[in-house]
Structures are given as structure tokens and as C-alpha cells.
Scaffold this active site. Structure first.
Site, PDB file in Angstrom:
ATOM      1  N   LYS A  59       0.839  -1.215   0.000  1.00  0.00           N
ATOM      2  CA  LYS A  59       0.000   0.000   0.000  1.00  0.00           C
ATOM      3  C   LYS A  59       0.871   1.262   0.000  1.00  0.00           C
ATOM      4  CE  LYS A  59      -2.137  -1.062   3.854  1.00  0.00           C
ATOM      5  NZ  LYS A  59      -1.439  -2.332   4.198  1.00  0.00           N
ATOM      6  N   ARG A  83      -9.902   1.456   8.375  1.00  0.00           N
ATOM      7  CA  ARG A  83      -9.502   0.116   8.766  1.00  0.00           C
ATOM      8  C   ARG A  83     -10.534  -0.576   9.634  1.00  0.00           C
ATOM      9  NH1 ARG A  83      -3.454   0.755   8.495  1.00  0.00           N
ATOM     10  NH2 ARG A  83      -2.585  -1.182   9.181  1.00  0.00           N
ATOM     11  N   ARG A 112      11.999  -5.208   4.859  1.00  0.00           N
ATOM     12  CA  ARG A 112      11.653  -3.792   4.598  1.00  0.00           C
ATOM     13  C   ARG A 112      12.546  -2.834   5.383  1.00  0.00           C
ATOM     14  NH1 ARG A 112       5.644  -1.742   5.425  1.00  0.00           N
ATOM     15  NH2 ARG A 112       5.925  -2.605   7.506  1.00  0.00           N
ATOM     16  N   ARG A 121      11.156  -1.160  10.971  1.00  0.00           N
ATOM     17  CA  ARG A 121      10.041  -0.822  11.856  1.00  0.00           C
ATOM     18  C   ARG A 121       9.948  -1.821  13.005  1.00  0.00           C
ATOM     19  NH1 ARG A 121       4.940   0.347   8.026  1.00  0.00           N
ATOM     20  NH2 ARG A 121       3.904  -0.722   9.742  1.00  0.00           N
ATOM     21  N   ARG A 161      -0.560  -8.614  13.468  1.00  0.00           N
ATOM     22  CA  ARG A 161      -1.167  -7.574  12.614  1.00  0.00           C
ATOM     23  C   ARG A 161      -2.031  -8.208  11.534  1.00  0.00           C
ATOM     24  NH1 ARG A 161       4.106  -4.912  10.833  1.00  0.00           N
ATOM     25  NH2 ARG A 161       2.839  -3.883   9.246  1.00  0.00           N
TER      26      ARG A 161
HETATM   27  P1  AP5 Z   1       4.809  -1.601   1.833  1.00  0.00           P
HETATM   28  O1  AP5 Z   1       4.490  -0.782   0.660  1.00  0.00           O
HETATM   29  O2  AP5 Z   1       5.552  -0.989   2.956  1.00  0.00           O
HETATM   30  O3  AP5 Z   1       3.495  -2.365   2.356  1.00  0.00           O
HETATM   31  P2  AP5 Z   1       2.230  -1.798   3.152  1.00  0.00           P
HETATM   32  O4  AP5 Z   1       1.022  -2.429   2.580  1.00  0.00           O
HETATM   33  O5  AP5 Z   1       2.267  -0.331   3.234  1.00  0.00           O
HETATM   34  O6  AP5 Z   1       2.529  -2.465   4.554  1.00  0.00           O
HETATM   35  P3  AP5 Z   1       2.427  -1.843   6.034  1.00  0.00           P
HETATM   36  O7  AP5 Z   1       3.155  -2.808   6.936  1.00  0.00           O
HETATM   37  O8  AP5 Z   1       2.864  -0.426   6.065  1.00  0.00           O
HETATM   38  O9  AP5 Z   1       0.936  -1.927   6.288  1.00  0.00           O
HETATM   39  P4  AP5 Z   1       0.208  -1.832   7.615  1.00  0.00           P
HETATM   40  O10 AP5 Z   1      -1.147  -1.606   7.184  1.00  0.00           O
HETATM   41  O11 AP5 Z   1       0.414  -2.977   8.527  1.00  0.00           O
HETATM   42  O12 AP5 Z   1       1.005  -0.663   8.398  1.00  0.00           O
HETATM   43  P5  AP5 Z   1       0.674   0.872   8.644  1.00  0.00           P
HETATM   44  O13 AP5 Z   1       1.921   1.626   8.642  1.00  0.00           O
HETATM   45  O14 AP5 Z   1      -0.438   1.285   7.775  1.00  0.00           O
HETATM   46  O15 AP5 Z   1       5.638  -2.882   1.279  1.00  0.00           O
HETATM   47  C1  AP5 Z   1       6.182  -3.848   2.176  1.00  0.00           C
HETATM   48  C2  AP5 Z   1       7.568  -4.274   1.653  1.00  0.00           C
HETATM   49  O16 AP5 Z   1       7.403  -4.959   0.396  1.00  0.00           O
HETATM   50  C3  AP5 Z   1       8.533  -3.128   1.373  1.00  0.00           C
HETATM   51  O17 AP5 Z   1       9.817  -3.507   1.756  1.00  0.00           O
HETATM   52  C4  AP5 Z   1       8.452  -2.915  -0.153  1.00  0.00           C
HETATM   53  O18 AP5 Z   1       9.680  -2.451  -0.698  1.00  0.00           O
HETATM   54  C5  AP5 Z   1       8.145  -4.329  -0.637  1.00  0.00           C
HETATM   55  N1  AP5 Z   1       7.303  -4.364  -1.835  1.00  0.00           N
HETATM   56  C6  AP5 Z   1       6.208  -3.591  -2.104  1.00  0.00           C
HETATM   57  N2  AP5 Z   1       5.645  -3.933  -3.268  1.00  0.00           N
HETATM   58  C7  AP5 Z   1       6.381  -4.968  -3.762  1.00  0.00           C
HETATM   59  C8  AP5 Z   1       6.292  -5.759  -4.942  1.00  0.00           C
HETATM   60  N3  AP5 Z   1       5.334  -5.565  -5.862  1.00  0.00           N
HETATM   61  N4  AP5 Z   1       7.211  -6.746  -5.125  1.00  0.00           N
HETATM   62  C9  AP5 Z   1       8.196  -6.950  -4.206  1.00  0.00           C
HETATM   63  N5  AP5 Z   1       8.337  -6.226  -3.064  1.00  0.00           N
HETATM   64  C10 AP5 Z   1       7.427  -5.240  -2.835  1.00  0.00           C
HETATM   65  O19 AP5 Z   1       0.111   0.839  10.122  1.00  0.00           O
HETATM   66  C11 AP5 Z   1       0.976   0.585  11.208  1.00  0.00           C
HETATM   67  C12 AP5 Z   1       0.197   0.595  12.509  1.00  0.00           C
HETATM   68  O20 AP5 Z   1      -0.385   1.886  12.725  1.00  0.00           O
HETATM   69  C13 AP5 Z   1      -1.001  -0.364  12.561  1.00  0.00           C
HETATM   70  O21 AP5 Z   1      -0.610  -1.677  12.932  1.00  0.00           O
HETATM   71  C14 AP5 Z   1      -1.868   0.311  13.622  1.00  0.00           C
HETATM   72  O22 AP5 Z   1      -1.356   0.083  14.905  1.00  0.00           O
HETATM   73  C15 AP5 Z   1      -1.682   1.786  13.306  1.00  0.00           C
HETATM   74  N6  AP5 Z   1      -2.681   2.256  12.326  1.00  0.00           N
HETATM   75  C16 AP5 Z   1      -2.448   2.672  11.058  1.00  0.00           C
HETATM   76  N7  AP5 Z   1      -3.600   3.034  10.460  1.00  0.00           N
HETATM   77  C17 AP5 Z   1      -4.588   2.839  11.366  1.00  0.00           C
HETATM   78  C18 AP5 Z   1      -5.992   3.003  11.339  1.00  0.00           C
HETATM   79  N8  AP5 Z   1      -6.635   3.441  10.234  1.00  0.00           N
HETATM   80  N9  AP5 Z   1      -6.697   2.697  12.451  1.00  0.00           N
HETATM   81  C19 AP5 Z   1      -6.079   2.270  13.569  1.00  0.00           C
HETATM   82  N10 AP5 Z   1      -4.754   2.072  13.662  1.00  0.00           N
HETATM   83  C20 AP5 Z   1      -4.003   2.358  12.569  1.00  0.00           C
HETATM   84 MG    MG Z   2       2.525   1.097   4.762  1.00  0.00          MG
END
Ligand code: AP5
Ligand code: MG
Length: 216
Positions: free
Chosen positions: A15, A90, A129, A162, A173
């Protein structure tokens, strides 16, 4: 009218990677709730202190805090043309709040691409990552390495792993996603906004499919 896109999908499906590219290509703002929380944690704000314990455990931050943060972010000038929402909504409560927020802005949600990859790919991606300290740019040791190890290509800041990318926390998660976020798939399918996108392809290919989904 402004355009609003929600990128839906479990942790690690790409994402953030895709939102960064799409924002650059479309001129829409990239609004990542995870990144906003991490910024607040880094700056030790009141919100950051509250959010940290939830994020550390891989739990969701409470809806009221998250919704207020997004509402404020969407009122910023750079969101004037709209935004790519990465990691929000979410929960069903957040989805209703998103509808209300956009209605207040005289807009509505335009598309919800839902990115899917197998669970073993998620684990491989998150274990390799690296994220940039300054602006959250995203890299991967194998799949998307920075030119210079440990340094962000875009702003030269340090790359870090992270704290919530530890294997046990990643598994939790994923479970939290299944329990609390996956109901949104049917919700947006019913609204006719959902498009399924296969995330286990080259980054450029996923971007192309996302652009097609957004345009249609
Ligand atoms: P990446 O693009 O970083 O993936 P992502 O989907 O963004 O993964 P996240 O771990 O960031 O998602 P998340 O939803 O758990 O975390 P968030 O920060 O939103 O890609 C991952 C890896 O793969 C990278 O190394 C990239 O280079 C690689 N990659 C990407 N595409 C590729 C491809 N096509 N081929 C090969 N490699 C590839 O949330 C973190 C925390 O914040 C949550 O756990 C929660 O506690 C809180 N939070 C965030 N939003 C909310 C909300 N709305 N409500 C409540 N709590 C929230
Ligand atoms: Mg992300």
C-alpha cells in the site's frame, strides 16, 4: 471535484509503496495513517504517546484518535485535489467516518483498489523492509534496494526497520486485519467501489493495474 482513493489490503501488500508512486503520478496527496502515527511518535506528541503502545503491539489505534487525525490531515492545502488514503479506513466505524468527512468536503470516495498477496509473501516482504526516518520512503533489501545501503535514495536520511515488523507482531497484525479490517472488503464490494489487484507482481505492473482501476 476532488478525487479520493482508498488502498485496502493486509500489512505488507505494498500500500505504502504504491501510494507513494500514485501520489507522484496523479498529483494527489499521500495520506498514510501509519506514517502520520510514526511521525507523531518521533516528535513525542500527545497523540504519538497515546498511539505508540497500540502500534508496538500490532493493535489498531482507537477509532476516535485515528478519525480526528485524518480529518485534520484532509483539511491541509495539499489535499485540495484529493488524496490516496493508505491504511485508512480500517474498521467499519472509520469507513462511516470517511464517508461523512468526504461528504463535508463536497466529495465522495471514487475507488477502492484491494491489493492481495499470499501470506508467505507478506512475511518475506516485511522482514526485508527498510523505511526512511525522514519521510517514510520504503525499500526492500532484495526487491527494492536503495542505491546506497542504509541511506534513503530520495532524501539521504537513515533507513530503519520498523519495530512492528518483528515476526510475532506481523502475525498479530495479519490477524487484526482479518478480524477488524477484512469486513470492509464486502462493504466496498457492495458499494461497487472495489477492484481486486494482484500485489505479487513487479512493482511497476501493480502500479499500472492500480492506475487502470482508478481511471475506470
Ligand atoms: P509496503 O508498501 O511498505 O506495504 P504496506 O502495505 O504499506 O505495509 P504496512 O506494513 O505499512 O501496512 P500496515 O497496514 O500494517 O502498516 P501501517 O503503517 O499502515 O511494502 C512492504 C515491503 O514490500 C517493502 O519492503 C516494499 O519495498 C516491498 N514491496 C512492495 N511492493 C512490492 C512488490 N510488488 N514486489 C516486491 N516487493 C514489494 O500501520 C501501522 C500501525 O499503525 C497499525 O498496525 C496500527 O497500529 C496503526 N494504524 C495505522 N492506520 C490505522 C488506522 N486506520 N486505524 C487504527 N490504527 C491504525
Ligand atoms: Mg505502509
Amino acid at each position: 471535484m476532488a478525487t479520493y482513493i482508498v488502498l485496502l489490503g493486509p500489512p505488507g501488500v505494498g500500500k505504502g509503496t504504491q501510494a507513494e508512486i500514485l501520489a507522484e503520478q496523479t498529483g494527489l496527496a499521500h495520506v498514510s495513517t501509519g506514517e502520520l502515527f510514526r511521525e507523531n511518535i518521533k516528535n513525542k506528541t500527545e497523540l504519538g504517546v497515546l498511539a505508540e503502545s497500540f502500534i508496538h503491539k500490532g493493535e489498531l489505534v482507537p477509532d476516535n484518535l485515528t478519525i480526528a487525525m485524518v480529518k485534520e490531515r484532509l483539511s491541509c492545502p495539499d489535499c485540495g485535489e484529493g488524496a490516496i488514503l493508505d491504511g485508512f479506513p480500517r474498521t467499519p466505524v472509520q469507513a462511516e467516518a470517511a464517508n461523512a468527512m468526504l461528504a463535508d468536503l463536497g466529495a465522495q470516495l471514487n475507488a477502492v483498489p484491494y491489493i492481495i498477496v499470499p501470506e508467505e509473501v507478506i512475511i518475506r516482504r516485511l522482514s526485508g523492509r527498510w523505511t526512511c526516518r525522514e519521510h517514510g520512503h520504503i525499500f526492500h533489501t532484495l526487491f527494492n534496494p536503495p542505491v546506497k545501503e542504509g541511506i534513503c535514495d530520495h532524501d539521504g536520511s537513515e533507513l530503519y526497520q520498523r519495530d512492528d515488523d518483528k515476526l510475532e507482531t506481523v502475525k498479530h497484525r495479519i490477524q487484526v486485519y482479518i478480524d477488524r479490517t477484512s469486513p470492509l472488503v464486502e462493504y466496498y464490494r457492495t458499494n461497487g467501489l472495489l477492484t481486486e489487484i494482484r500485489g505479487d507482481q513487479e512493482i511497476e505492473q501493480v502500479t499500472q493495474e492500480l492506475l487502470d482501476a482508478i481511471k475506470s
